[in-house]
Design a protein around this motif. Structure first.
Motif, PDB file in Angstrom:
ATOM      1  N   ASN A 186      32.187  42.381  46.331  1.00  0.00           N
ATOM      2  CA  ASN A 186      33.291  41.852  45.529  1.00  0.00           C
ATOM      3  C   ASN A 186      33.974  43.006  44.808  1.00  0.00           C
ATOM      4  OD1 ASN A 186      32.836  39.071  46.110  1.00  0.00           O
ATOM      5  ND2 ASN A 186      31.148  39.054  44.643  1.00  0.00           N
ATOM      6  N   PHE A 187      35.250  43.251  45.154  1.00  0.00           N
ATOM      7  CA  PHE A 187      35.985  44.368  44.578  1.00  0.00           C
ATOM      8  C   PHE A 187      36.845  43.924  43.411  1.00  0.00           C
ATOM      9  CE2 PHE A 187      35.649  45.829  49.108  1.00  0.00           C
ATOM     10  CZ  PHE A 187      34.820  46.903  48.857  1.00  0.00           C
ATOM     11  N   ASP A 188      36.982  44.801  42.434  1.00  0.00           N
ATOM     12  CA  ASP A 188      38.012  44.633  41.421  1.00  0.00           C
ATOM     13  C   ASP A 188      39.366  44.794  42.104  1.00  0.00           C
ATOM     14  OD1 ASP A 188      39.986  45.657  39.319  1.00  0.00           O
ATOM     15  OD2 ASP A 188      38.259  45.184  38.049  1.00  0.00           O
ATOM     16  N   GLU A 189      40.341  43.977  41.746  1.00  0.00           N
ATOM     17  CA  GLU A 189      41.648  44.024  42.416  1.00  0.00           C
ATOM     18  C   GLU A 189      42.344  45.366  42.257  1.00  0.00           C
ATOM     19  OE1 GLU A 189      44.232  41.962  38.774  1.00  0.00           O
ATOM     20  OE2 GLU A 189      43.871  40.862  40.647  1.00  0.00           O
ATOM     21  N   ARG A 190      41.958  46.137  41.239  1.00  0.00           N
ATOM     22  CA  ARG A 190      42.596  47.436  41.010  1.00  0.00           C
ATOM     23  C   ARG A 190      42.214  48.479  42.058  1.00  0.00           C
ATOM     24  NH1 ARG A 190      40.600  48.433  35.033  1.00  0.00           N
ATOM     25  NH2 ARG A 190      38.812  47.288  35.940  1.00  0.00           N
ATOM     26  N   VAL A 191      41.150  48.222  42.804  1.00  0.00           N
ATOM     27  CA  VAL A 191      40.709  49.197  43.810  1.00  0.00           C
ATOM     28  C   VAL A 191      41.826  49.499  44.801  1.00  0.00           C
ATOM     29  CG1 VAL A 191      39.120  49.567  45.738  1.00  0.00           C
ATOM     30  CG2 VAL A 191      38.281  48.567  43.605  1.00  0.00           C
ATOM     31  N   PHE A 192      42.598  48.485  45.163  1.00  0.00           N
ATOM     32  CA  PHE A 192      43.611  48.637  46.204  1.00  0.00           C
ATOM     33  C   PHE A 192      45.036  48.688  45.649  1.00  0.00           C
ATOM     34  CE2 PHE A 192      39.957  46.234  47.897  1.00  0.00           C
ATOM     35  CZ  PHE A 192      39.494  47.170  48.817  1.00  0.00           C
ATOM     36  N   ASN A 193      45.178  48.920  44.355  1.00  0.00           N
ATOM     37  CA  ASN A 193      46.513  49.015  43.756  1.00  0.00           C
ATOM     38  C   ASN A 193      47.186  50.330  44.132  1.00  0.00           C
ATOM     39  OD1 ASN A 193      46.338  46.551  42.530  1.00  0.00           O
ATOM     40  ND2 ASN A 193      46.086  47.333  40.445  1.00  0.00           N
ATOM     41  N   ILE A 194      48.459  50.254  44.490  1.00  0.00           N
ATOM     42  CA  ILE A 194      49.291  51.436  44.705  1.00  0.00           C
ATOM     43  C   ILE A 194      50.219  51.595  43.510  1.00  0.00           C
ATOM     44  CG2 ILE A 194      51.133  52.462  46.108  1.00  0.00           C
ATOM     45  CD1 ILE A 194      49.927  51.081  48.536  1.00  0.00           C
ATOM     46  N   ASN A 195      50.255  52.780  42.934  1.00  0.00           N
ATOM     47  CA  ASN A 195      51.145  53.060  41.810  1.00  0.00           C
ATOM     48  C   ASN A 195      52.528  53.397  42.366  1.00  0.00           C
ATOM     49  OD1 ASN A 195      52.547  54.068  39.594  1.00  0.00           O
ATOM     50  ND2 ASN A 195      50.746  55.063  38.718  1.00  0.00           N
ATOM     51  N   TYR A 196      53.345  52.359  42.574  1.00  0.00           N
ATOM     52  CA  TYR A 196      54.634  52.575  43.216  1.00  0.00           C
ATOM     53  C   TYR A 196      55.582  53.421  42.360  1.00  0.00           C
ATOM     54  CZ  TYR A 196      53.445  49.305  46.917  1.00  0.00           C
ATOM     55  OH  TYR A 196      52.848  48.696  48.002  1.00  0.00           O
ATOM     56  N   GLU A 225      54.735  55.985  40.551  1.00  0.00           N
ATOM     57  CA  GLU A 225      54.354  57.364  40.809  1.00  0.00           C
ATOM     58  C   GLU A 225      54.781  57.791  42.215  1.00  0.00           C
ATOM     59  OE1 GLU A 225      52.703  61.100  39.958  1.00  0.00           O
ATOM     60  OE2 GLU A 225      53.010  59.384  38.626  1.00  0.00           O
ATOM     61  N   VAL A 226      54.643  56.886  43.176  1.00  0.00           N
ATOM     62  CA  VAL A 226      55.040  57.202  44.556  1.00  0.00           C
ATOM     63  C   VAL A 226      56.533  57.489  44.641  1.00  0.00           C
ATOM     64  CG1 VAL A 226      55.232  56.286  46.896  1.00  0.00           C
ATOM     65  CG2 VAL A 226      53.129  55.917  45.593  1.00  0.00           C
ATOM     66  N   ARG A 227      57.349  56.639  44.006  1.00  0.00           N
ATOM     67  CA  ARG A 227      58.796  56.845  44.035  1.00  0.00           C
ATOM     68  C   ARG A 227      59.192  58.136  43.330  1.00  0.00           C
ATOM     69  NH1 ARG A 227      58.523  51.322  42.349  1.00  0.00           N
ATOM     70  NH2 ARG A 227      58.849  49.891  44.112  1.00  0.00           N
ATOM     71  N   LYS A 228      58.478  58.456  42.287  1.00  0.00           N
ATOM     72  CA  LYS A 228      58.820  59.631  41.496  1.00  0.00           C
ATOM     73  C   LYS A 228      58.459  60.922  42.228  1.00  0.00           C
ATOM     74  CE  LYS A 228      57.532  59.316  37.287  1.00  0.00           C
ATOM     75  NZ  LYS A 228      56.669  59.290  36.074  1.00  0.00           N
ATOM     76  N   ARG A 229      57.330  60.892  42.935  1.00  0.00           N
ATOM     77  CA  ARG A 229      56.795  62.117  43.534  1.00  0.00           C
ATOM     78  C   ARG A 229      56.878  62.165  45.048  1.00  0.00           C
ATOM     79  NH1 ARG A 229      55.783  65.888  39.431  1.00  0.00           N
ATOM     80  NH2 ARG A 229      55.000  64.767  37.597  1.00  0.00           N
ATOM     81  N   GLY A 230      57.236  61.025  45.668  1.00  0.00           N
ATOM     82  CA  GLY A 230      57.195  60.979  47.121  1.00  0.00           C
ATOM     83  C   GLY A 230      58.207  61.860  47.794  1.00  0.00           C
TER      84      GLY A 230
END
Length: 224
Positions: free
Chosen positions: A207-217, A219-224
């Motif tokens: 059983n995983f915490d839902e945060r395990v698979f969170n993407i920080n969008y 941060e991605v948009r800022k640095r991608g």
């Protein structure tokens, strides 16, 4: 991340500061091998190996969540290690251990491959990657190609190749013939260079915490 789930840590070294094309392929191949089983459904339709293939497919298709550790050996002898986490449909995470800064996360919609140290990220729609086939609950593998199957007393080996999924590369998966558990796999690229991944301490039904698979969008948009 460790406070979100349990598991030991692999000690490994790495000189990687980025994710090469081979590295991206290896990540997708890791997910193919771990998540599911799609190639094995196709294998179940081939003559001569139906029984073994179907048993392996049934074993893996019953696994909805899993986590464990991996050690990866590159074509030049370089070694990395880390942890993986998978939840179907559509979610996975690979954490490469320090000093490698690499992270791979799929949240059900997108896949991000990032360098946590440099804060650089490559974002891919999940539907445009092989993971869309491999992380779904209902898997359509009609275009998978099984190159070879070899059954031995201590190992069942399956070689897969499909240009639409792996390009000009192949992946060789090695299973325990009694438990049907995956032991390791080797990706061979177009230059005939091998990358081998061994997995261990695998746990299923996690059983995983839902945060395990969170993407920080943001941060991605800022640095991608």
């Amino acid at each position: 991340m460790d406070h979100l789930m349990t598991g030991k840590t692999v000690s490994a070294t790495s000189s990687q500061n980025g994710m090469s094309r081979r590295g991206v392929l290896t990540v997708f191949s890791m997910a193919a091998a771990l998540a599911g089983l799609s190639p094995l459904h196709a294998l179940a339709q081939s003559s001569g190996e139906n029984a073994t293939a179907q048993k392996i497919a049934n074993h893996f298709s019953s696994v909805k969540t899993m986590m464990g550790e991996f050690v990866q050996f590159g074509p030049r002898g370089e070694q990395t290690g880390g942890k993986f986490y998978i939840e179907r449909p559509g979610k996975l995470r690979f954490n490469y251990e320090d000093p490698s800064p690499m992270r791979v996360i799929a949240d059900g919609k997108n896949v991000v491959i990032g360098n946590a140290k440099l804060k650089t990220w490559d974002l891919y729609p999940l539907s445009k990657t092989p993971l869309s086939l491999l992380l779904s609950n209902k898997i359509d593998l009609s275009n998978q190609k099984v190159r070879d199957v070899k059954e031995e007393s201590d190992l069942t080996t399956i070689v897969l190749g499909d240009k639409s999924v792996f390009g000009d590369s192949t992946i060789t998966l090695m299973f325990d013939p009694k438990t049907f558990d995956l032991r390791q796999w080797t990706t061979t690229d177009a230059q005939n260079k091998d990358t081998t991944v061994m997995i261990f301490n695998v746990q299923t039904g996690v059983n995983f915490d839902e945060r395990v698979f969170n993407i920080n969008y943001e941060e991605v948009r800022k640095r991608g």
